[in-house]
Design a protein around this motif. Structure first.
Motif, PDB file in Angstrom:
ATOM      1  N   ASP A 129       0.803  -1.218   0.000  1.00 52.19           N
ATOM      2  CA  ASP A 129       0.000   0.000   0.000  1.00 52.19           C
ATOM      3  C   ASP A 129       0.839   1.272   0.000  1.00 52.19           C
ATOM      4  O   ASP A 129       0.311   2.357  -0.232  1.00 52.19           O
ATOM      5  CB  ASP A 129      -0.922   0.035   1.230  1.00 52.19           C
ATOM      6  CG  ASP A 129      -1.976  -1.062   1.181  1.00 52.19           C
ATOM      7  OD1 ASP A 129      -2.400  -1.430   0.057  1.00 52.19           O
ATOM      8  OD2 ASP A 129      -2.360  -1.553   2.257  1.00 52.19           O
ATOM      9  N   SER A 130       2.124   1.145   0.283  1.00 49.88           N
ATOM     10  CA  SER A 130       2.995   2.314   0.276  1.00 49.88           C
ATOM     11  C   SER A 130       4.415   1.892  -0.053  1.00 49.88           C
ATOM     12  O   SER A 130       4.772   0.706   0.055  1.00 49.88           O
ATOM     13  CB  SER A 130       2.981   3.028   1.632  1.00 49.88           C
ATOM     14  OG  SER A 130       3.698   2.281   2.600  1.00 49.88           O
ATOM     15  N   VAL A 131       5.203   2.851  -0.450  1.00 49.84           N
ATOM     16  CA  VAL A 131       6.599   2.589  -0.774  1.00 49.84           C
ATOM     17  C   VAL A 131       7.334   2.034   0.443  1.00 49.84           C
ATOM     18  O   VAL A 131       8.173   1.134   0.331  1.00 49.84           O
ATOM     19  CB  VAL A 131       7.276   3.884  -1.268  1.00 49.84           C
ATOM     20  CG1 VAL A 131       8.785   3.696  -1.373  1.00 49.84           C
ATOM     21  CG2 VAL A 131       6.700   4.307  -2.620  1.00 49.84           C
ATOM     22  N   LYS A 132       7.002   2.543   1.609  1.00 46.03           N
ATOM     23  CA  LYS A 132       7.688   2.111   2.827  1.00 46.03           C
ATOM     24  C   LYS A 132       7.470   0.635   3.137  1.00 46.03           C
ATOM     25  O   LYS A 132       8.277   0.011   3.826  1.00 46.03           O
ATOM     26  CB  LYS A 132       7.229   2.968   4.016  1.00 46.03           C
ATOM     27  CG  LYS A 132       7.639   4.432   3.916  1.00 46.03           C
ATOM     28  CD  LYS A 132       7.157   5.215   5.123  1.00 46.03           C
ATOM     29  CE  LYS A 132       7.566   6.677   5.030  1.00 46.03           C
ATOM     30  NZ  LYS A 132       7.083   7.463   6.207  1.00 46.03           N
ATOM     31  N   ASP A 133       6.374   0.084   2.621  1.00 49.14           N
ATOM     32  CA  ASP A 133       6.068  -1.316   2.891  1.00 49.14           C
ATOM     33  C   ASP A 133       6.870  -2.289   2.035  1.00 49.14           C
ATOM     34  O   ASP A 133       6.906  -3.497   2.310  1.00 49.14           O
ATOM     35  CB  ASP A 133       4.570  -1.590   2.656  1.00 49.14           C
ATOM     36  CG  ASP A 133       3.686  -0.855   3.644  1.00 49.14           C
ATOM     37  OD1 ASP A 133       4.167  -0.545   4.753  1.00 49.14           O
ATOM     38  OD2 ASP A 133       2.516  -0.577   3.294  1.00 49.14           O
TER      39      ASP A 133
END
Length: 302
Positions: A129-133
């Motif tokens: 769901d996000s780049v950080k994931d």
């Protein structure tokens, strides 16, 4: 490569033969003649004929007494050679960087006659769901054509997923990725394959033309570039034609219709999920930008 997408906006550069279907149905460029006697149809090559702006554009052009035929292509490698060979009068699918690379690689002289929009280039994922994931060591794909690959790599760098040895330019490629300092691995795929390959990837840069093919919407992008950056001029999407036809008054009128007709502009925004940033950049600025990028491209290829 066009939105649809660039562009955004924005983008393979090998010169490939026209598909058989095009060869079978191609008619001469405007001003010629064919078996049916039709000699005043302006043929325009696009990627994504089903986008709502094209039906609106045909109607708006007809209202001005201009008959156009929208010719659809499945990938970006085909419209420029078709325009060069006279199978098309115009095309509208690419940004300036893509056109510059084509002209240099093919030794041709296609030129912009008007702008349409800038489209953000987005990073999409069906797993995260996000780049950080995105875990370290995962694989992310970018388009394999030179112009969109460089732009995609810049998006990945801005998102903190990779680091480019040069700091990042419009000529960056996979060799410029500093693997030791990057969070993910990067692979290059033909632009139309990036959406269908998402199940096997952590994420992919997907040209706007192919976002819907992945069952995604533009709001699903987990990262993208900024189309309003002053340095974004080379990624403005354009109408292009042969240099010998750059002052054609009918073609100029078609550009004006595209830029000003409310239904065409509404269709443009609808097709891009509201992400397109319509622009009416002076033609002189487009050509100056093309000349600069072509010069830089020639230097980079030496």
């Amino acid at each position: 490569m066009s939105r649809r997408r660039s562009t955004s906006l924005i983008a393979t550069l090998a010169v490939v033969p026209l598909v058989a279907a095009l060869a079978a149905c191609a008619s001469p460029a405007a001003g010629g003649s064919d078996a049916s006697g039709s000699d005043d149809v302006v043929r325009i090559g696009v990627v994504g004929k089903g986008d709502p702006q094209w039906a609106a554009f045909e109607e708006a052009a007809a209202d001005e007494g201009i008959t156009i035929e929208i010719v659809d292509f499945g990938d970006y490698a085909q419209p420029n050679p078709a325009t060069t060979e006279g199978e098309l009068d115009l095309n509208q699918f690419q940004h300036i960087v893509y056109l510059a690379d084509y002209n240099v690689s093919a030794g041709e002289d296609l030129t912009p006659i008007g702008s349409t929009a800038i489209y953000p280039l987005g990073l999409y994922s069906t797993k995260y769901d996000s780049v950080k994931d995105i875990p370290e060591g995962e694989t992310v794909a970018v388009p394999n054509d030179a112009s969109n690959q460089a732009r995609g790599l810049l998006v990945l760098q801005s998102a903190g997923l990779i680091e480019l040895k040069s700091g990042g330019t419009i000529f960056s490629d996979l060799a410029d990725v500093d693997e030791a300092k990057s969070k993910v691995k990067v692979t290059a795929l033909e632009a139309s394959l990036t959406p269908t390959s998402l199940p096997d990837l952590a994420a992919a840069i997907i040209n706007n033309d192919f976002v819907a093919d992945a069952g995604l919407s533009f709001e699903d992008a987990i990262a993208q570039d900024d189309p309003e950056d002053p340095n974004a001029l080379p990624y403005v999407n354009i109408f292009a034609t042969r240099a010998e036809d750059q002052d054609n008054e009918t073609y100029a009128k078609l550009v004006e219709i595209f830029q000003t007709d409310p239904e065409v502009q509404a269709g443009l925004l609808e097709a891009s999920g509201g992400t397109a940033v319509p622009v009416a950049t002076p033609v002189a600025d487009l050509r100056d930008s093309l000349a600069k990028v072509q010069s830089d491209t020639e230097d980079a290829k030496r």
